[in-house]
Write a protein that holds these residues in place. Sequence first.
Motif, short mmCIF file in Angstrom:
data_model
loop_
_atom_site.label_atom_id
_atom_site.label_comp_id
_atom_site.label_asym_id
_atom_site.label_seq_id
_atom_site.Cartn_x
_atom_site.Cartn_y
_atom_site.Cartn_z
N ALA A 158 0.05 -4.13 -9.24
CA ALA A 158 0.19 -3.41 -10.51
C ALA A 158 -0.10 -4.30 -11.71
CB ALA A 158 1.60 -2.83 -10.63
N ARG A 159 -0.58 -5.51 -11.45
CA ARG A 159 -0.91 -6.46 -12.52
C ARG A 159 0.29 -6.81 -13.40
NH1 ARG A 159 -7.05 -5.61 -14.80
NH2 ARG A 159 -8.11 -5.64 -12.79
N VAL A 160 1.42 -6.99 -12.76
CA VAL A 160 2.59 -7.53 -13.46
C VAL A 160 2.61 -9.02 -13.18
CG1 VAL A 160 5.12 -7.53 -13.57
CG2 VAL A 160 3.88 -5.38 -13.23
N SER A 161 2.77 -9.83 -14.20
CA SER A 161 2.69 -11.28 -14.04
C SER A 161 3.82 -11.80 -13.15
CB SER A 161 2.75 -11.97 -15.40
OG SER A 161 4.03 -11.81 -15.99
N ARG A 162 3.53 -12.89 -12.46
CA ARG A 162 4.58 -13.54 -11.66
C ARG A 162 5.70 -14.04 -12.57
NH1 ARG A 162 2.43 -15.65 -6.70
NH2 ARG A 162 1.23 -13.95 -5.77
N GLU A 163 5.36 -14.38 -13.81
CA GLU A 163 6.39 -14.83 -14.75
C GLU A 163 7.41 -13.73 -14.99
OE1 GLU A 163 2.66 -17.14 -16.17
OE2 GLU A 163 3.13 -15.29 -15.10
N PHE A 164 6.93 -12.48 -15.15
CA PHE A 164 7.87 -11.39 -15.38
C PHE A 164 8.69 -11.12 -14.12
CE2 PHE A 164 9.38 -7.06 -15.22
CZ PHE A 164 10.01 -6.95 -16.44
N LEU A 165 8.05 -11.17 -12.96
CA LEU A 165 8.80 -10.94 -11.72
C LEU A 165 9.90 -11.97 -11.56
CD1 LEU A 165 9.29 -9.56 -9.03
CD2 LEU A 165 7.47 -10.99 -8.04
N LYS A 182 0.83 -1.20 0.00
CA LYS A 182 0.00 0.00 0.00
C LYS A 182 0.87 1.25 0.00
CE LYS A 182 -4.01 -1.97 2.40
NZ LYS A 182 -4.86 -1.91 3.61
N ALA A 183 1.93 1.24 0.82
CA ALA A 183 2.79 2.41 0.92
C ALA A 183 3.53 2.67 -0.38
CB ALA A 183 3.80 2.21 2.06
N VAL A 184 4.08 1.62 -0.97
CA VAL A 184 4.87 1.79 -2.19
C VAL A 184 3.98 2.07 -3.39
CG1 VAL A 184 6.44 0.63 -3.79
CG2 VAL A 184 6.77 0.39 -1.34
N THR A 185 2.79 1.46 -3.41
CA THR A 185 1.91 1.64 -4.56
C THR A 185 1.45 3.09 -4.71
OG1 THR A 185 1.18 -0.64 -4.29
CG2 THR A 185 -0.14 0.71 -5.72
N ARG A 186 1.50 3.84 -3.63
CA ARG A 186 1.15 5.27 -3.75
C ARG A 186 2.16 6.00 -4.62
NH1 ARG A 186 -0.09 4.25 1.85
NH2 ARG A 186 -2.35 4.26 2.14
N LYS A 187 3.37 5.45 -4.70
CA LYS A 187 4.41 6.01 -5.58
C LYS A 187 4.52 5.22 -6.87
CE LYS A 187 5.75 9.08 -2.49
NZ LYS A 187 5.57 10.54 -2.71
N ILE A 188 4.45 3.89 -6.74
CA ILE A 188 4.56 3.00 -7.90
C ILE A 188 3.13 2.67 -8.33
CG2 ILE A 188 5.48 0.82 -8.78
CD1 ILE A 188 7.62 2.78 -7.87
N ARG A 189 2.59 3.47 -9.24
CA ARG A 189 1.16 3.36 -9.56
C ARG A 189 0.88 2.77 -10.94
NH1 ARG A 189 -2.02 5.65 -5.92
NH2 ARG A 189 -3.78 5.59 -7.37
N VAL A 241 -0.49 -0.60 -20.23
CA VAL A 241 0.00 -0.18 -18.92
C VAL A 241 -1.19 -0.13 -17.98
CG1 VAL A 241 1.09 1.67 -17.60
CG2 VAL A 241 1.90 1.14 -19.91
N TYR A 242 -1.07 -0.79 -16.84
CA TYR A 242 -2.15 -0.76 -15.86
C TYR A 242 -1.85 0.31 -14.82
CZ TYR A 242 -5.45 -2.23 -12.28
OH TYR A 242 -6.47 -2.26 -11.36
N VAL A 243 -2.82 1.18 -14.58
CA VAL A 243 -2.70 2.24 -13.58
C VAL A 243 -3.47 1.80 -12.35
CG1 VAL A 243 -3.07 4.67 -13.05
CG2 VAL A 243 -2.53 3.97 -15.40
N VAL A 244 -2.78 1.71 -11.22
CA VAL A 244 -3.39 1.23 -9.99
C VAL A 244 -4.38 2.26 -9.47
CG1 VAL A 244 -2.95 0.42 -7.64
CG2 VAL A 244 -1.31 -0.06 -9.46
N GLY A 245 -5.57 1.78 -9.08
CA GLY A 245 -6.58 2.68 -8.53
C GLY A 245 -6.39 2.90 -7.05
N ASP A 246 -7.38 3.50 -6.41
CA ASP A 246 -7.28 3.83 -4.99
C ASP A 246 -7.81 2.72 -4.09
OD1 ASP A 246 -6.19 6.32 -5.48
OD2 ASP A 246 -8.17 7.19 -5.85
N ASP A 247 -8.39 1.67 -4.69
CA ASP A 247 -8.92 0.58 -3.88
C ASP A 247 -7.82 -0.44 -3.65
OD1 ASP A 247 -10.26 -1.45 -2.69
OD2 ASP A 247 -11.41 -2.05 -4.47
N TYR A 248 -7.32 -0.55 -2.41
CA TYR A 248 -6.23 -1.47 -2.11
C TYR A 248 -6.73 -2.81 -1.62
CZ TYR A 248 -3.24 2.57 -2.54
OH TYR A 248 -2.57 3.67 -3.02
N GLY A 249 -8.02 -3.04 -1.74
CA GLY A 249 -8.56 -4.29 -1.21
C GLY A 249 -8.92 -5.29 -2.28
N GLU A 250 -8.54 -5.04 -3.55
CA GLU A 250 -8.93 -5.97 -4.59
C GLU A 250 -8.29 -7.34 -4.36
OE1 GLU A 250 -5.50 -3.63 -6.55
OE2 GLU A 250 -7.10 -3.30 -5.11
N THR A 251 -8.96 -8.38 -4.80
CA THR A 251 -8.50 -9.75 -4.58
C THR A 251 -7.66 -10.22 -5.76
OG1 THR A 251 -10.50 -10.23 -3.31
CG2 THR A 251 -9.24 -12.11 -4.12
#
Length: 564
Positions: free
Chosen positions: A149-156, A104-111, A537-547
């Motif tokens: 940020a919807r980056v695949s585990r394969e890429f990670l 949550k903390a980092v995603t405010r910067k990494i969006r 490119v996926y832009v992260v929204g303000d809802d941090y509770g998505e599953t």
Amino acid sequence: MTDYGILSLLPPLVAIGLAIVTKRVLLALFSGVWVGGLLVAGGNPIEATTETLKWIVLNIAAAWEEDGHLVTDLWNTRILVFDALIGAGVALIYKAGGMNAIAKAVTRKIRTSRAASLMAAVFGTLIFFDDYTNTIIVGNTMRPITDRARVSREFLAYADDSTAAPVAVLAVVSTWIGYELGLLKDAIASVGESISAYSAWFASWPYRLYPILAVLLVYIVAVTGRHYGPMLRAEYRARTTGKVLRDGAQPMMTTEVDVGMPIEGKENVWVFVLPVLTLILMTFLGLWVTGGGSATYAQGGFQEVLSHADSTWALVWGSFSMLVVAMALILGRRIMSLEEVESTIVSGMKQMHFAMMILILAWSIKRACDAVGTADYIVRVASNVLSPSLVPLVVFVVAAFISFTTGTSWGTFAIMMPIAVPLAYNLSGEFGPVVYASIASVFSGGVLGDHCSPISDTTIMSSMFSGCDHLDHVNTQIPYALTAGVVSVIMLLLFAAGLQNGWLLLAMAVPLLVVFHRLLSEWYGARIGIPGGRVPVYVVGDDYGETLGEETESEGGALTYAVE
């Protein structure tokens, strides 16, 4: 030792072939080890099974037979203990909400997905001092960030793996360089030269084309968002559906399933930050102590300390300290009860059992390959038809094949360096570009084969700590590894043609890599209907509770195509 000839290739090829065809890694690895036992046993299946089980047990015990005596080296055992401890620590931090808090903390910067992908590459480059430590920290730290940020585990897993060994083999200060210098010193002495191992190491650096290009390719892919091969499908799936894992995937760490969902309402970033900092600091302290400390430092600086350090002990100390600090924070802040902490630790250790079994079998197939002389056969065949300028290219290809079939870059270095240096020196008649390029080719080829091999320990650990299906990681990474490998081969062909300035070859290789990446992404994208191979490119929204894995958009989340 019996000469098994071309049959010595069977153990690794059976393991790799079955892994690709059946997608059952444990079955494939065991089959490869058993085939090696069958060769050693002269075709007797009962004796083959006995030999196979002996190799597996000896690897668990970190022992081997030498001149009829049992010799022990607890490297393997310490890695298994470390795996259990790190699994417990990660599970505890996750369950207590530490990973959610940092995400949550980092995603405010990494969006955006692009920023998260790039951060994974940067973070992997910064953890340069040890490849194992890199896979642990980058995978565990970045996983909640890239998931959101919807980056695949394969890429990670790819970013993790391709900034681990390639960075460590290039770094002037790392746990690798001491081993490299030791091999170089012995190889140089064998040809009667007095040149220092350090100067030879530095002179070979610009010829290390593959690791340099492999790291650069991670950045190119992260920045452009252009993909090809199975990775394009994986990234497109993650961006458009939110599924960072494909349906039916079997991630090597299934923390969400094994440990349960994080505790909500008590998230605190320090529950993540302090244990991870403890892991890093205590690992460094472990390297310092096992490397001889101030006495060794006075002789040759921090690099001398690292060259004598035992990284496995350091990792055990670091992971245990991480676990203790996490427990203290969680109990002190009353996030979990003692019973819950204990239960989570046990669950964390249990979720590592699959990865640990793969590691044990990967070590066992290395033992089987040694028993039947796989590497010796490959080297003998390749050494028959060589001219001086072709030595670096042949060394590169042979080292890559040995590393691919045995799953070990360090083992490949040990096999190839005593052969490559004298061969290059005797054929060229001097300690010059041919020798330096051959030294580099040993390291580069070893890392390339290690990257492509499903039985490599660092490849396994990248899958493990990124929470990725292991074969998905191997399949998505291979096209990128081969791209950097093909560019390296082209440069070594130019070397054979007379262009022997390492820095000039490197300067030519980088733009060629960019062109190859662009052409492959355009071609593969057109083939499957994704223009240019570019994922949105996926832009992260303000809802941090998505599953994780929901097919619906999260609130505020958006897909867009960035302009290059």
